[in-house]
Design an enzyme around this catalytic site. Structure first.
Site, short mmCIF file in Angstrom:
data_model
loop_
_atom_site.label_atom_id
_atom_site.label_comp_id
_atom_site.label_asym_id
_atom_site.label_seq_id
_atom_site.Cartn_x
_atom_site.Cartn_y
_atom_site.Cartn_z
N GLU A 115 0.79 -1.39 0.02
CA GLU A 115 -0.05 0.01 0.16
C GLU A 115 0.91 1.52 -0.08
OE1 GLU A 115 -3.06 0.48 -0.79
OE2 GLU A 115 -3.71 -1.68 -0.79
N TYR B 207 -6.30 6.53 4.19
CA TYR B 207 -6.33 5.70 3.10
C TYR B 207 -5.69 4.41 3.60
CZ TYR B 207 -5.53 2.75 -0.83
OH TYR B 207 -5.39 1.55 -1.36
N ASP C 54 -9.89 5.62 -2.88
CA ASP C 54 -8.58 6.18 -3.67
C ASP C 54 -9.29 6.86 -4.94
OD1 ASP C 54 -9.29 4.03 -5.33
OD2 ASP C 54 -7.12 3.30 -5.49
#
Length: 291
Positions: free
Chosen positions: A35, A118, A136
C-alpha cells in the site's frame, strides 16, 4: 444509492488481477508495504520492488534493523522516497510496540508514523478482512459515475467520500472487504478516467452515468502532474548519484546532474531537510547512516 454488491463481487472473482499482496498467505506486513509503494505508483513498477523487499525484509523488525540509507537505496526508482523513510519508521514502532505484527485496528494503524486515513483502512480491509471504507482515486471515480451520474469525481472531500463508500459496503466484514477491493479494481481496469470500457462493466445497467447519457464532466479541472524539469526530477537525479556510489560523494559530482545551480542547490537542501541525504563533517554527501 446502491451498487449491486453480488454482481460486483462475482466480477471481481472472475477478473481481479492476480497480485502477490492479494494471495491468502500474504502477511499484513506485505499488504502494508504494498500500500505504501502503490501510492501514486503503477502496479507494474511496484511488483518487482515489492518482491525484493519481502524477500529481504519479511517482517517489520528486519526492515527496522537496516539503516535508512539501505532502505532509500532499495526503494530504487519508485519515486517519492520519503515513503521509504516513513515505512522504516513505522516498522520500528511495529517491531517495538506491536510484537512485530501490523495492527488490525484502524485507530491503532493511524497512530503509526506516516500512516494516513487511506492506508489504515486499506490494511484493515485487505490484510484483515475488516469492513472499512477504502477510498482512492479509482473508487471516487466509480462512485461519481455509478452513484452520482457525474463524468468524473470533483475535488476530494474525505468526509463525503468516506460516507459515500460506507453506504455502499455490505454489512458483514468479509464481503465488505472484498467489495472494497472489487470497486477499486473496477476503477483501475474498467471505469478508467480517459477511456472507460463501459461495455465490459458488470454494473453498466444500473450506472447513473450511463442512465443519464454519459454527460461530460464539467467540474474543476484536475491539476496535471508534470515531471520533466520539476524539483522531483532533480531530487531523483541527486539521489541516483548516491544510490550508485558506495560511500559519500563530493558536491562536485552532484553539481553535474542538473544545469540550473539554484534549483539544484534548493533540491539538495530539501533532501537534507527530509532526511534523505546527510552531509559529513568534511562536506561530503551520503545516504542517511552511510558515513
Amino acid at each position: 444509492m446502491a451498487v449491486d454488491a453480488d454482481v460486483l463481487l462475482d466480477w471481481f472473482s472472475a477478473h481481479g488481477r492476480d497480485l502477490p499482496w492479494r494471495e491468502p498467505d500474504c502477511s499484513a506486513w506485505g499488504v502494508l508495504v504494498s500500500e505504501i509503494m502503490l501510492q501514486q505508483t503503477p502496479v507494474a513498477r511496484v511488483q518487482p520492488i515489492w518482491h525484493e523487499w519481502m524477500a529481504r525484509w519479511p517482517v517489520p523488525s528486519a526492515l527496522a534493523a537496516s539503516s535508512q540509507g539501505e532502505v532509500v537505496r532499495a526503494w530504487g526508482k519508485l519515486g517519492y522516497p520519503r515513503r521509504a523513510l516513513r515505512l522504516h519508521e513505522a516498522a520500528g514502532v511495529i517491531a517495538a510496540e506491536h510484537g512485530d505484527v501490523v495492527p488490525s485496528d484502524v485507530d491503532t494503524l493511524l497512530a503509526l508514523p506516516g500512516i494516513g486515513a487511506y492506508t489504515a483502512r486499506a490494511v484493515a480491509a485487505f490484510a484483515y478482512g475488516r469492513r472499512a471504507p477504502v477510498v482512492d482515486t479509482n473508487v471516487r471515480r466509480v462512485v461519481a459515475r455509478a452513484v452520482h451520474g457525474a463524468g468524473d469525481a470533483g475535488p476530494a472531500s474525505n468526509t463525503r467520500d468516506m460516507a459515500d463508500v460506507e453506504a455502499l459496503l455490505p454489512a458483514d466484514d468479509a464481503p465488505a472487504a472484498k467489495f472494497s477491493a472489487a470497486i477499486m479494481e473496477l476503477g483501475a481496469l474498467i471505469c478508467t478516467a480517459r477511456a472507460p470500457k463501459c461495455a465490459d462493466c458488470p454494473i453498466h445497467d444500473e450506472c447513473a452515468w450511463q442512465l443519464a447519457g454519459r454527460p461530460e464532466y464539467t467540474g474543476p479541472a484536475k491539476p496535471v502532474q508534470k515531471f520533466a524539469g520539476t524539483d522531483r526530477q532533480v531530487r531523483g537525479r541527486l539521489l541516483d548519484v548516491l544510490r550508485g556510489s558506495e560511500g559519500p560523494v563530493e558536491k562536485a559530482r552532484l553539481d553535474l546532474v542538473w544545469h540550473d545551480g539554484g534549483q539544484r542547490d534548493r533540491c539538495l537542501d530539501s533532501l537534507l531537510v527530509d532526511g534523505l541525504l546527510e552531509q559529513t563533517r568534511d562536506g561530503l554527501f551520503a545516504l542517511p547512516g552511510e558515513h
